[in-house]
Design a protein around this motif. Structure first.
Motif, short mmCIF file in Angstrom:
data_model
loop_
_atom_site.label_atom_id
_atom_site.label_comp_id
_atom_site.label_asym_id
_atom_site.label_seq_id
_atom_site.Cartn_x
_atom_site.Cartn_y
_atom_site.Cartn_z
N ARG A 89 3.85 50.29 30.85
CA ARG A 89 3.42 51.32 29.90
C ARG A 89 4.36 52.53 29.93
O ARG A 89 4.73 53.08 28.89
N GLU A 90 4.78 52.92 31.12
CA GLU A 90 5.71 54.05 31.24
C GLU A 90 7.07 53.72 30.64
O GLU A 90 7.69 54.56 29.98
N ILE A 91 7.54 52.50 30.83
CA ILE A 91 8.82 52.07 30.23
C ILE A 91 8.72 52.10 28.71
O ILE A 91 9.62 52.59 28.02
N ALA A 92 7.62 51.59 28.17
CA ALA A 92 7.43 51.60 26.71
C ALA A 92 7.40 53.04 26.19
O ALA A 92 8.00 53.33 25.14
N TYR A 93 6.75 53.93 26.92
CA TYR A 93 6.69 55.34 26.51
C TYR A 93 8.08 55.96 26.54
O TYR A 93 8.49 56.63 25.59
N ALA A 94 8.81 55.72 27.61
CA ALA A 94 10.16 56.27 27.73
C ALA A 94 11.05 55.75 26.61
O ALA A 94 11.81 56.50 26.00
N HIS A 95 10.93 54.46 26.32
CA HIS A 95 11.72 53.86 25.24
C HIS A 95 11.35 54.51 23.90
O HIS A 95 12.24 54.86 23.12
N ALA A 96 10.05 54.68 23.65
CA ALA A 96 9.59 55.26 22.38
C ALA A 96 10.04 56.71 22.22
O ALA A 96 10.22 57.17 21.09
#
Length: 107
Positions: A89-96
């Motif tokens: 979830r944190e990776i997806a947030y950082a990517h977004a």
């Protein structure tokens, strides 16, 4: 020289507290400002669920996303390539949010 040091947010499973601490130390010695998880509960702690409530887990998760907001980039500490649900979830947030992401181990 930049106006301020680079800021890196460390992400990863809290079961890798020793590895995150080592990454924090190495980055700090390199002149980087590090933001990282502040609470480490290991999965093998049978009483972990009694130590932290679901509300606290949610608060800590939201707080870590704000740490990502502060960072220039994200370093995922993932020994053996392990990435759990919260870290995903944190990776997806950082990517977004357009943050560069690197990993300590191949994914």
């Amino acid at each position: 020289m930049p106006d301020r040091p680079e800021i890196v947010c460390i992400c990863g499973s809290t079961r890798f507290g020793d590895e995150m601490s080592a990454a924090n130390r190495d980055l700090t010695f390199a002149g980087v400002i590090v933001v990282a998880p502040g609470v480490f509960l290991r999965a093998e702690d049978h009483e972990a669920d009694e130590l932290i409530t679901n509300e606290q887990k949610a608060t800590l998760g939201a707080l870590h996303l704000r740490k990502i907001d502060l960072a220039d980039r994200v370093l995922v500490v993932n020994p053996g390539g392990y990435i759990g649900e919260s870290t995903s979830r944190e990776i997806a947030y950082a990517h977004a949010t357009g943050k560069p992401i690197s990993f300590t181990d191949p994914v």
